[in-house]
Scaffold this active site. Structure first.
Site, PDB file in Angstrom:
ATOM      1  N   ASP A 163     -34.421   0.743  -2.655  1.00  0.00           N
ATOM      2  CA  ASP A 163     -35.640   0.422  -3.389  1.00  0.00           C
ATOM      3  C   ASP A 163     -36.838   0.753  -2.513  1.00  0.00           C
ATOM      4  O   ASP A 163     -36.695   1.021  -1.318  1.00  0.00           O
ATOM      5  CB  ASP A 163     -35.675  -1.044  -3.851  1.00  0.00           C
ATOM      6  CG  ASP A 163     -35.577  -2.050  -2.712  1.00  0.00           C
ATOM      7  OD1 ASP A 163     -35.858  -1.686  -1.553  1.00  0.00           O
ATOM      8  OD2 ASP A 163     -35.216  -3.205  -2.972  1.00  0.00           O
ATOM      9  N   ASP A 167     -33.158 -16.320  -6.634  1.00  0.00           N
ATOM     10  CA  ASP A 167     -33.223 -16.177  -8.092  1.00  0.00           C
ATOM     11  C   ASP A 167     -32.138 -15.253  -8.629  1.00  0.00           C
ATOM     12  O   ASP A 167     -32.088 -14.982  -9.835  1.00  0.00           O
ATOM     13  CB  ASP A 167     -34.597 -15.648  -8.508  1.00  0.00           C
ATOM     14  CG  ASP A 167     -34.912 -14.268  -7.913  1.00  0.00           C
ATOM     15  OD1 ASP A 167     -34.111 -13.762  -7.096  1.00  0.00           O
ATOM     16  OD2 ASP A 167     -35.958 -13.700  -8.273  1.00  0.00           O
ATOM     17  N   HIS A 175     -31.637 -12.040  -7.607  1.00  0.00           N
ATOM     18  CA  HIS A 175     -31.955 -10.612  -7.605  1.00  0.00           C
ATOM     19  C   HIS A 175     -31.241  -9.889  -6.468  1.00  0.00           C
ATOM     20  O   HIS A 175     -30.892 -10.478  -5.452  1.00  0.00           O
ATOM     21  CB  HIS A 175     -33.470 -10.389  -7.534  1.00  0.00           C
ATOM     22  CG  HIS A 175     -34.038 -10.435  -6.153  1.00  0.00           C
ATOM     23  ND1 HIS A 175     -34.643 -11.555  -5.629  1.00  0.00           N
ATOM     24  CD2 HIS A 175     -34.120  -9.492  -5.182  1.00  0.00           C
ATOM     25  CE1 HIS A 175     -35.072 -11.310  -4.414  1.00  0.00           C
ATOM     26  NE2 HIS A 175     -34.761 -10.053  -4.104  1.00  0.00           N
TER      27      HIS A 175
END
Length: 239
Positions: free
Chosen positions: A66, A130, A132
């Site tokens: 990313d 969370d 991710h």
């Protein structure tokens, strides 16, 4: 999914390094995607002296999965590659020819490039509280997505997340980031995920005992045929 519970952060890091070295030792090209952030710091501290100036690892190629552009920066790396360069590529003296950058200029061809390069042999991942992984935050990508662009309006929190990623400087905040999607990561031959600390205990419990749901994106990875989750005692405290 294989679960490995270790005593502490140092042992978690060492076990992750052992798994990476197992992939890297080969007569053939090996393609590995690695993560930035705080969790893998110990992994790189151990790995650097083991790979630096070692010609028998010259067949290992590295990919980021990313990237976040620093808007005020006219050229050079974004947030992810800047951190990877500082933590691993520079101290390990990795030849630039073996570093394959994913960024905002080439994300649309990332999956084709990886296929042409032989695919990813392994991905080293962290996981957010969370759920991710990579840039696949809840409500940003779908399980079937390949490498994607995620815009600042994807979630109400996204603008603030992007601001934090560039150090709180509004003039540097981009309007999007790019990430390999869930489908892209699932195509890798081996997944290694590391998690430590009590803040990760709830998501580790979900990964081990919960159901697969896009509300917690990393749960998809538990269906991969060759995934290893390496955690320390605190992260495993709710199991």
């Amino acid at each position: 999914m294989k679960l490995i519970m270790t005593r502490d952060y140092n042992e978690m890091s060492m076990v992750a390094v052992q798994h990476l070295l197992g992939v890297m030792h080969s007569h053939y090209r090996r393609n590995i995607s690695i993560t930035a952030g705080a969790t893998p710091k110990g992994v790189y501290e151990i790995l650097v002296p083991l790979v630096k100036d070692k010609p028998y690892f010259d067949h290992v190629h590295y990919y980021n999965f990313d990237e976040i552009q620093i808007k005020g920066k006219k050229d050079g790396y974004g947030v992810t590659m800047t951190n990877l360069h500082r933590m691993f590529f520079e101290p390990a003296a990795i030849d630039q020819k073996r570093i394959h950058v994913l960024d905002w200029s080439n994300y649309e061809t990332q999956d084709v490039r990886l296929k042409n390069d032989g695919g990813l042999d392994a991905v080293l991942l962290g996981v957010g509280a969370d759920g991710h992984f990579c840039g696949n935050l809840p409500n940003t990508t779908k399980f079937g997505d390949l490498t994607s662009r995620v815009n600042e309006d994807a979630t109400p929190e996204m603008s603030n997340i992007l601001l934090q990623e560039v150090g709180g400087k509004e003039e540097d905040r981009p309007s999007f980031y790019v990430t390999m999607g869930p489908k892209s990561i699932m195509q890798a031959r081996q997944l290694l995920m590391i998690a430590n600390g009590k803040a990760k205990a709830e998501i580790v419990k979900r990964l081990v005992e919960g159901k697969v749901t896009e509300a917690f994106p990393a749960t998809l990875l538990t269906t991969h045929p060759n995934m290893t989750l390496i955690v320390d005692k605190e992260a495993a405290s709710l199991l």
